[in-house]
Design a protein around this motif. Structure first.
Motif, short mmCIF file in Angstrom:
data_model
loop_
_atom_site.label_atom_id
_atom_site.label_comp_id
_atom_site.label_asym_id
_atom_site.label_seq_id
_atom_site.Cartn_x
_atom_site.Cartn_y
_atom_site.Cartn_z
N PHE A 1 0.84 -1.20 0.11
CA PHE A 1 -0.04 0.13 0.23
C PHE A 1 0.88 1.20 0.10
N LEU A 2 1.76 1.24 0.86
CA LEU A 2 2.79 2.27 0.83
C LEU A 2 3.54 2.82 -0.26
N TYR A 3 4.25 1.61 -0.80
CA TYR A 3 5.38 1.85 -1.61
C TYR A 3 5.23 0.92 -3.06
N GLY A 4 4.12 0.29 -3.22
CA GLY A 4 3.99 -0.52 -4.28
C GLY A 4 4.55 -1.82 -4.76
N SER A 5 5.10 -2.43 -3.50
CA SER A 5 5.66 -3.56 -3.53
C SER A 5 4.82 -4.75 -3.82
N TYR A 6 5.22 -5.78 -4.26
CA TYR A 6 3.92 -6.90 -4.59
C TYR A 6 3.82 -7.93 -3.69
N LEU A 7 2.87 -8.26 -3.25
CA LEU A 7 2.60 -9.33 -2.53
C LEU A 7 1.62 -10.40 -3.04
N ARG B 1 -9.61 0.81 4.29
CA ARG B 1 -9.61 1.06 2.97
C ARG B 1 -8.22 1.25 2.24
N LEU B 2 -7.46 0.22 2.56
CA LEU B 2 -5.88 0.04 2.12
C LEU B 2 -6.01 -0.14 0.36
N SER B 3 -6.10 0.72 -0.14
CA SER B 3 -6.33 0.41 -1.78
C SER B 3 -5.57 1.82 -2.53
N PRO B 4 -4.75 1.57 -3.69
CA PRO B 4 -4.87 -0.07 -4.28
C PRO B 4 -3.75 -0.89 -3.83
N LEU B 5 -3.72 -2.09 -3.66
CA LEU B 5 -2.63 -3.02 -3.48
C LEU B 5 -2.24 -3.62 -4.73
N LEU C 1 -12.57 -2.20 -3.54
CA LEU C 1 -11.12 -1.64 -3.47
C LEU C 1 -10.45 -2.33 -4.51
N GLN C 2 -9.12 -1.88 -4.90
CA GLN C 2 -8.52 -2.10 -6.19
C GLN C 2 -7.01 -2.86 -5.75
N ILE C 3 -6.90 -3.60 -6.95
CA ILE C 3 -5.39 -4.16 -7.09
C ILE C 3 -4.86 -3.52 -8.53
N HIS C 4 -3.46 -3.72 -8.53
CA HIS C 4 -2.73 -3.71 -9.77
C HIS C 4 -2.01 -4.97 -9.68
N ALA C 5 -2.14 -5.69 -10.84
CA ALA C 5 -1.73 -7.12 -10.95
C ALA C 5 -0.37 -7.29 -11.74
N GLN C 6 0.41 -8.40 -11.27
CA GLN C 6 1.37 -8.64 -12.11
C GLN C 6 1.42 -9.95 -12.60
#
Length: 442
Positions: free
Chosen positions: A122-128, A145-149, A185-190
């Protein structure tokens, strides 16, 4: 058991509330309005109030109780040693392509920490991966409301994702995305493509599944990055993985571009982007700048080269003089993956009278890679390739090669040691403006 440590202050911003009160580097916040903050998210949430009662531990070990009245959401002006004041949530997956497991033994311990922490996402855009979250953490994501992840999906078919992550919980990914969708809520995926495992029909299925969540006013899946697997010579034996060849890169580019056409017609957005590395491996031209929209996957290397070129052109018009004096010769080290793409930058720098910049586009002997992005070059690689060369006024070194906030390469060699052995100066440069300014001032 979770241990919450006092939040150690490393910087007090000038002219801030904290500076006015008398906070000093080395102080630590124990609690805010009676709550011990777990992380930077808690800290920001708690500090939004207009009246704060802080319990502060100073550098001598003495406790102070401080009351602050301020405007709602006004920042105190403090920076901390780390974003997490409790324990890092680590990963229990055993992905064969995990970079952590593809490193040699005996380096600094922080290199072997497997981060799977939603707060850093959430803070830095690292992937989980979402496989290591407890019910309490899911509830916190919802409540705050921690979004996007940013989520490493890799595959949506349960059996394929379980095979990749070596974790039976990995098969729940579609249900988890539905959880985000239900809560708006949203995610960005890889998707890290591993040839023979999640490519071909599996890649198409994954992208179509993810696209099914790109609907509504708040799409649950905002974007997808398709990234080639990166392998090193230290990777575990019998890991099932094969490197991405030029032929495979051409195949994936063709496949994803066909799907992109569908997505643009349906969503008026490309939605799924190819990382720059695909085009470098395939020896094809990069997409035009207009194709990257607002660069939603820039940290995944999607459009980073185009954006760098654009920013350089803009900065050069403003900062680069027609002539520098005295004359200087500098050596710019980059990964060989960007050698062709960065030729316009090199030519523009060398068009300045009195300035000579030589590019050294290196592959990484340390990692055993034939094609290497700049961020993976190490001190070993510089020493191997630049020994006994006349390096002029010094080396221009992109800071992406260094551990964040430190002057140490990924192989634990320091900048100072490399400079000493090469008998030259090293100028770390972050971004195009610093690159240009160093060229004309070095």
């Amino acid at each position: 058991m979770t241990t919450i440590r006092p939040a150690l202050i490393t910087k007090v911003l000038p002219d801030s509330i904290a500076a006015e009160i008398g906070f000093e580097t080395g102080d630590a916040i124990v609690s805010i309005n009676g709550t011990h903050p777990r992380d930077l998210i808690d800290y920001r949430f708690l500090c939004a109030d207009e009246v704060l009662e802080l319990e502060v531990l100073d550098a001598t070990g003495k406790i102070h109780n401080i009351e602050i009245e301020k405007d709602y959401d006004e920042d105190l002006g403090l920076e901390f040693e780390t974003a997490l004041f409790d324990n890092l949530i680590q990963c229990n997956n055993r992905c064969p392509f995990c970079f952590i497991d593809q490193q040699p033994p005996g380096k600094r311990s922080s290199l072997y920490l497997k981060d799977d922490d939603y707060r850093l996402s959430f803070l830095y855009g690292s992937y989980l991966t979402l496989t290591n979250l407890t019910e309490r953490e899911w509830q916190r994501i919802d409540k705050m409301r921690l979004s996007p992840l940013y989520v490493s999906v890799h595959a949506t078919e349960p059996e394929v994702r379980i095979r990749l992550l070596k974790n039976p919980r990995a098969g729940q990914i579609l249900q988890q995305i539905k959880w985000f969708q239900k809560r708006r809520l949203q995610i960005h995926a890889q998707v890290v493509v591993c040839p023979g495992i999640n490519d071909g029909v599996h890649l198409e299925q994954t992208l179509r599944d993810l696209a099914s969540f790109h609907t509504g006013e708040v799409p649950a899946v905002a974007s997808v990055a398709v990234v080639p697997v990166g392998l090193t010579k230290f990777r575990p034996e019998q890991d099932e993985l094969t490197p991405v060849t030029r032929e495979k890169a051409i195949e994936v580019i063709k496949q994803v571009r066909s799907l992109q056409q569908e997505f643009r017609q349906k969503f008026d957005s490309t939605f799924a982007w190819l990382a720059d590395e695909w085009f470098l491996i395939a020896e094809e031209d990069l997409p035009s700048e207009s194709e990257y929209e607002d660069y939603p996957q820039i940290d995944n290397g999607v459009g980073s080269i185009r954006l760098f070129l654009k920013k350089f052109t803009q900065a050069a018009e403003k900062l680069l003089p027609p002539k520098v004096k005295p004359q200087r010769r500098l050596h710019w080290v980059v990964g060989n993956a960007v050698e062709k793409a960065f030729q316009p930058i090199l030519q523009r720098l060398n068009s300045t009278e009195g300035l000579e910049v030589k590019m050294h586009a290196l592959n990484s002997d340390y990692w055993g890679q034939n094609i290497t992005v700049t961020g993976l070059l190490t001190g070993h690689d510089l020493l191997l390739n630049l020994q006994k060369q006349d390096l002029g006024a010094g080396i221009l070194l992109p800071t992406v090669m260094l551990k964040h906030g430190e002057s140490v390469f990924l192989d634990d060699i320091s900048i100072e040691e490399v400079a000493r052995q090469l008998k030259t100066k090293i100028f770390p440069v972050a971004g195009v403006e610093e690159l240009i300014k160093t060229c004309i001032q070095a």
